[in-house]
Design an enzyme around this catalytic site. Structure first.
Site, PDB file in Angstrom:
ATOM      1  N   ASP A  66       0.839  -1.196   0.000  1.00 26.38           N
ATOM      2  CA  ASP A  66       0.000   0.000   0.000  1.00 26.38           C
ATOM      3  C   ASP A  66       0.875   1.247   0.000  1.00 26.38           C
ATOM      4  OD1 ASP A  66      -2.545  -1.429   0.352  1.00 26.38           O
ATOM      5  OD2 ASP A  66      -1.744  -1.899   2.330  1.00 26.38           O
ATOM      6  N   ASP A  68       0.343   4.911   1.240  1.00 21.65           N
ATOM      7  CA  ASP A  68      -0.484   5.898   1.934  1.00 21.65           C
ATOM      8  C   ASP A  68       0.150   7.278   1.811  1.00 21.65           C
ATOM      9  OD1 ASP A  68      -2.241   3.930   2.695  1.00 21.65           O
ATOM     10  OD2 ASP A  68      -1.305   3.617   4.648  1.00 21.65           O
ATOM     11  N   ASP A 144       1.734   5.914  15.516  1.00 18.81           N
ATOM     12  CA  ASP A 144       1.924   4.930  16.578  1.00 18.81           C
ATOM     13  C   ASP A 144       3.386   4.596  16.852  1.00 18.81           C
ATOM     14  OD1 ASP A 144       2.234   3.590  14.156  1.00 18.81           O
ATOM     15  OD2 ASP A 144       0.597   2.177  14.493  1.00 18.81           O
TER      16      ASP A 144
END
Length: 439
Positions: A66, A68, A144
């Protein structure tokens, strides 16, 4: 390197700026569609960066799945630049830029939470709404793990490191940004992400980030079952599912995802159920790493096999007819499981079929056998039989697996000979009683 709460409070912290090309990544490594989004936003005078897992994977030498994107453009502004954008989410508003059925996620930089409706935090510290927009510096330190707070500026060929992510990559460690307990309480799913990254990438978990996990594990029970289903797929379809399972059980997180499975594993004195799960996850890992497809239905068929068989045995003891016992047990166990992970019916129905078809492997009548091989679930059911025969070390199951393996490969004349050579066994019927067992 900036760490702990100091990182979160230091909004003006300047990033470590590194040459992307010297680190071994370039525009040629980027998906062309993701690159077109970056260029469009830059052309419209917005800042836009690749961020998170794709940057991390490029630096580690992996091919990202992916791409992002993070930007200072708000969702409505992204849509104005890229009309194929769909704005989704309430708790966390995102822009999905579509290219036909394919889409790329574009997120606006987030800031620390405030007391407004856009930045609500619940009683236990969990984030309820996360739509307070901010700067790239604020966005970076709100992510995170430090290795996921790396930004790739394609236009200037730079990697921006605001939280010591490059240092952690060199140490092969996973470290939360900010106070670990606070960050886990904000979103307990971060504990699952820690297991996934540690297992998938072979990283250790930094001591302070590791310390509160076992104590806070029950917080996962407050997460929506639909979200946990998505996390289960990420965990067990990561290509390193065996390692992930070991970590989940070690840190007491597995129970919140598969309570019936955890209980069955604790009662697995002969080790057959653990062997079935291990063999299945190894097979799944091999398929994923070979670029082959996998289905969540098979994962749940394996994970819930022994719990279902235990309930089935209880129905049989109550003298329910054999054809009904497994059907009733399957319904009970799947209904119980969806309270933890909301398995969509399109998968749970296939899981049920895989289980119910197991009994048909003992039926080797030529007409029924030829029809069975044409069943659309035959292959999944047969693969499940093969795994069972190995894990359970059952000679009868192994003989069935070998018979059906040959039956699929030979011509009709040989199939007929094989069927005639099988002795016919008549099954006894059981008397029906009321009073279903509880799961």
């Amino acid at each position: 390197m900036i760490t702990g709460q100091e990182t979160l409070n230091n909004k003006k912290h300047k990033p470590l700026v590194l040459s992307a090309s010297k680190l071994g990544i370039s525009k040629s490594s980027i998906n062309p569609k993701a690159l077109s989004i970056l260029k469009a936003l830059n052309k419209a005078k917005y800042d836009a960066y690749l961020v998170g897992g794709c940057v991390r994977d490029l630096l580690l030498g992996y091919e990202p799945k992916d791409f992002d994107i993070a930007t200072n453009a708000h969702p409505e502004q992204i849509k104005a630049v890229l009309p194929s954008t769909r704005i989704i989410g309430r708790r966390f508003r995102l822009a999905h830029v579509h290219f036909g059925r394919e889409y790329y996620e574009v997120a606006t930089f987030r800031a620390p939470h405030d007391s407004s409706d856009d930045g609500q935090v619940g009683k236990e510290g969990r984030i309820i709404h996360d739509n307070v927009y901010g700067t790239i510096e604020e966005d970076a330190v709100r992510r995170d793990f430090a290795i996921n707070a790396l930004f790739y500026d394609v236009h200037n060929d730079q990697v921006l490191d605001f939280a010591g992510g490059m240092d952690d990559l060199e140490k092969r460690q996973l470290r939360l940004i900010g106070d670990p307990e606070t960050r886990y309480r904000e979103d307990p799913v971060r504990m699952l992400r820690a297991m996934r990254f540690a297992g998938k990438l072979g990283l250790s978990i930094e001591a302070e980030s590791e310390a509160p996990i076992r104590e806070l594990a029950p917080l996962l029970e407050n997460i929506a079952p639909a979200r946990l289903f998505d996390e289960v797929l990420k965990l067990f379809h990561s290509g390193q599912a065996k390692s992930v399972l070991e970590l989940l059980r070690e840190y007491r997180l597995f129970h919140s995802l598969f309570p019936l499975t955890e209980k069955a594993l604790q009662q697995d004195d002969d080790g057959y159920f653990q062997a079935l799960i291990n063999d299945s996850l190894e097979n799944t890992d091999n398929r994923i790493n070979d670029g082959l497809s996998v289905t969540p239905a098979f994962l749940f068929a394996v994970m819930l096999w022994k719990p279902m068989r235990q309930v089935e045995a209880a129905y049989r003891e109550d003298s329910y007819p054999d054809p009904q016992c497994m059907q009733l047990a399957a319904n009970d166990v799947l209904s119980s499981q969806v309270r933890n992970t909301a398995v969509p019916r399109r998968f749970s129905n296939v899981t049920r079929e895989i289980w119910l078809l197991q009994s048909r492997f003992s039926q080797k009548n030529f007409r029924r056998a030829t029809q069975f091989v044409e069943n659309r679930r035959f292959r999944a059911a047969f693969d499940f039989l093969c795994l069972r025969s190995i894990a359970e070390q059952n000679k009868e199951l192994q003989a069935d697996a070998a018979w059906w393996e040959e039956f699929q490969k030979v011509d009709a004349e040989r199939q007929l000979e094989m069927s005639k050579a099988v002795p016919h066994v008549k099954k006894k019927r059981r008397r029906k009683r009321k009073g279903p067992p509880k799961v």
